[in-house]
Write a protein that holds these residues in place. Sequence first.
Motif, PDB file in Angstrom:
ATOM      1  N   GLU A 274       0.826  -1.218   0.000  1.00 17.99           N
ATOM      2  CA  GLU A 274       0.000   0.000   0.000  1.00 17.99           C
ATOM      3  C   GLU A 274       0.851   1.255   0.000  1.00 17.99           C
ATOM      4  OE1 GLU A 274      -2.750   0.363   3.285  1.00 17.99           O
ATOM      5  OE2 GLU A 274      -3.660  -1.559   2.814  1.00 17.99           O
ATOM      6  N   CYS A 275       0.379   2.281  -0.683  1.00 17.89           N
ATOM      7  CA  CYS A 275       1.002   3.597  -0.559  1.00 17.89           C
ATOM      8  C   CYS A 275       0.164   4.420   0.423  1.00 17.89           C
ATOM      9  CB  CYS A 275       1.074   4.291  -1.919  1.00 17.89           C
ATOM     10  SG  CYS A 275      -0.532   4.886  -2.485  1.00 17.89           S
ATOM     11  N   SER A 276       0.497   5.677   0.583  1.00 19.58           N
ATOM     12  CA  SER A 276      -0.160   6.493   1.606  1.00 19.58           C
ATOM     13  C   SER A 276      -1.626   6.772   1.287  1.00 19.58           C
ATOM     14  CB  SER A 276       0.591   7.811   1.770  1.00 19.58           C
ATOM     15  OG  SER A 276       0.594   8.500   0.541  1.00 19.58           O
ATOM     16  N   LEU A 281      -3.253  -2.372  -2.978  1.00 20.76           N
ATOM     17  CA  LEU A 281      -1.821  -2.691  -2.917  1.00 20.76           C
ATOM     18  C   LEU A 281      -1.215  -2.546  -4.314  1.00 20.76           C
ATOM     19  CD1 LEU A 281      -3.359  -4.472  -0.613  1.00 20.76           C
ATOM     20  CD2 LEU A 281      -1.157  -5.634  -0.443  1.00 20.76           C
ATOM     21  N   HIS A 282      -0.223  -1.651  -4.443  1.00 24.26           N
ATOM     22  CA  HIS A 282       0.440  -1.478  -5.737  1.00 24.26           C
ATOM     23  C   HIS A 282       1.292  -2.710  -6.055  1.00 24.26           C
ATOM     24  CE1 HIS A 282      -0.332   2.693  -6.866  1.00 24.26           C
ATOM     25  NE2 HIS A 282      -0.187   3.057  -5.609  1.00 24.26           N
ATOM     26  N   VAL A 283       1.043  -3.311  -7.211  1.00 23.26           N
ATOM     27  CA  VAL A 283       1.827  -4.475  -7.644  1.00 23.26           C
ATOM     28  C   VAL A 283       3.160  -4.003  -8.233  1.00 23.26           C
ATOM     29  CG1 VAL A 283       1.903  -6.406  -9.277  1.00 23.26           C
ATOM     30  CG2 VAL A 283      -0.232  -5.837  -8.102  1.00 23.26           C
ATOM     31  N   ALA A 335      -7.568   3.289 -10.694  1.00 29.38           N
ATOM     32  CA  ALA A 335      -6.154   3.604 -10.482  1.00 29.38           C
ATOM     33  C   ALA A 335      -6.007   4.391  -9.184  1.00 29.38           C
ATOM     34  CB  ALA A 335      -5.629   4.429 -11.650  1.00 29.38           C
ATOM     35  N   CYS A 336      -4.765   4.450  -8.677  1.00 30.94           N
ATOM     36  CA  CYS A 336      -4.516   5.164  -7.424  1.00 30.94           C
ATOM     37  C   CYS A 336      -4.258   6.643  -7.721  1.00 30.94           C
ATOM     38  CB  CYS A 336      -3.322   4.553  -6.717  1.00 30.94           C
ATOM     39  SG  CYS A 336      -3.060   5.187  -5.057  1.00 30.94           S
ATOM     40  N   ALA A 337      -4.698   7.489  -6.796  1.00 27.84           N
ATOM     41  CA  ALA A 337      -4.542   8.942  -6.989  1.00 27.84           C
ATOM     42  C   ALA A 337      -3.120   9.420  -6.716  1.00 27.84           C
ATOM     43  CB  ALA A 337      -5.524   9.677  -6.080  1.00 27.84           C
ATOM     44  N   CYS A 338      -2.233   8.520  -6.248  1.00 30.20           N
ATOM     45  CA  CYS A 338      -0.875   8.958  -5.885  1.00 30.20           C
ATOM     46  C   CYS A 338      -0.025   9.272  -7.110  1.00 30.20           C
ATOM     47  CB  CYS A 338      -0.184   7.892  -5.047  1.00 30.20           C
ATOM     48  SG  CYS A 338       0.244   6.403  -5.975  1.00 30.20           S
ATOM     49  N   GLY A 339      -0.438   8.757  -8.274  1.00 37.40           N
ATOM     50  CA  GLY A 339       0.317   9.047  -9.491  1.00 37.40           C
ATOM     51  C   GLY A 339       1.245   7.929  -9.923  1.00 37.40           C
ATOM     52  N   ARG A 340       1.412   6.906  -9.085  1.00 35.90           N
ATOM     53  CA  ARG A 340       2.251   5.774  -9.502  1.00 35.90           C
ATOM     54  C   ARG A 340       1.485   4.971 -10.551  1.00 35.90           C
ATOM     55  NH1 ARG A 340       3.007   6.154  -4.022  1.00 35.90           N
ATOM     56  NH2 ARG A 340       5.175   6.552  -3.401  1.00 35.90           N
ATOM     57  N   GLY A 341       2.223   4.528 -11.565  1.00 37.63           N
ATOM     58  CA  GLY A 341       1.568   3.750 -12.618  1.00 37.63           C
ATOM     59  C   GLY A 341       1.397   2.288 -12.250  1.00 37.63           C
TER      60      GLY A 341
HETATM   61 ZN   LIG Z   1      -0.833   4.865  -4.697  1.00 36.63          ZN
END
Ligand SMILES: [Zn+2]
Length: 453
Positions: A274-276, A281-283, A335-341
């Motif tokens: 997980e990110c913040s 969970l980002h793979v 998709a996650c809002a953190c910007g990670r692809g």
């Molecule tokens: Zn994220």
Amino acid sequence: MYEALFRHALFPAYETVVKRRGTASHVAEYERSQWLDRAQLEAVQLRKLNELLAHCWAEVPFLQRHWRAHGLQPGTLSHASELSRYPLLTKAMITANYDEAIATSWRGRTLTKTTGGSTGEPFRFEYTMDVYARRTAVMWRGYGWGGASLGTRTGYLWGTGMRKGGWGGFKDRLYHGAFNRRFFDAFSLSDGNIDPVIEELTAYRPQAVVGYVAPVVLVARRMLATGRRMQGVRGVLTGAEALYEPERRDIEQAFGCPAFNTYGSREVMLMASECSHHSGLHVNADHLVLETVGHDGRPVPAGASGDVAITDLHNFGMPMVRYLNGDRATYATQACACGRGLPLLASVDGRVLDSIETPDGRHVPGEFFVYAMLDWPDVRQWQVVQTERDCVQFRLVVPEPWTAQRREALTAKVRDKAGPAMRVEIVEVDEIPTTASGKRRLTIALAAAAPRA
Ligand SMILES: [Zn+2]
């Protein structure tokens, strides 16, 4: 201060000069690639995938046979999704073709590891030092999202890590001391020692805590019940099991910081975390391919639960392509809002490990049994059921009957953690059924098996 010194000077020097591993440069690569957009990440994955497949076609006799039998020919993929044309790989196939599953140019140079099997099927496999360095790098990235970066003062509520006493113990203290981390034995928590463990952990003043779900929840709930709180912790990272909302809430309240769940295994180490933003969970898609597939081997759509098939993009020693690890997971639809692809898993669905509570107040996490079974890799499947307060029954699927010596060794191991009053029954069975939902329950506590009066 120490964190920066360790990250930028001590760790790279140790890995590069002492261990002659490329971990430090891998750390830099993965730090960069997490911010690539989806299309760029898919391009990275496709390039690595085609290199791996070409290597397998050239050097891995078992995979060549396996793939030709499914009508495949050497060739490059034009999109990573075409990987689903390749057949799935099971533990049994690798075990049955072990030597031929190792790449010819790597024979004699690989490292061997055994897993007690998060799914209760012990398994042996090979990997290379380079992939180990990469796995370490990608693990530090994921841990970093939860505030436990390389060099962060971290308390581990974990099962292994420290040898006791002697030269080995001294070396371990030195090594973990340099990493700024300390291990607290999660396999030996009891009503009698939980308060001293909490005091010790508090006195250590960790900036991050890493642990199995069960012991972390146990510690958090004890802290809440006794009015204790921990100060200065940036994140609590849990792993190996699903983290449900009530547990997450208690952890966050007790430690005064967010909880981050992670998903890993002994076969490939950290797969997702997980990110913040806590939206899933980002793979680690720049390091491995994680597919969720149906019985026909085709990927299931996002939002649906499927069997996890893993392709580690860097294990050139014993390449595992579309390896079914026995877990189930569900991809997120957003998709996650953190910007990670890096794509998101909504949940990991397949693992169920109960903690066993003993009559004398000990809490033995399910992970203990996973580690205990490492000593007997020829066991095909296993399950532990607490049939009475003072009795655990091991159900084993074994190639040949167990000797009295083995029975005694397993019994001694269990009593060491669960207490001398715990009876250990060992029964040999033909198979271990999965639950109606397809889950494999490795450890079943008494409370879960039958409600207590
Ligand atoms: Zn994220």
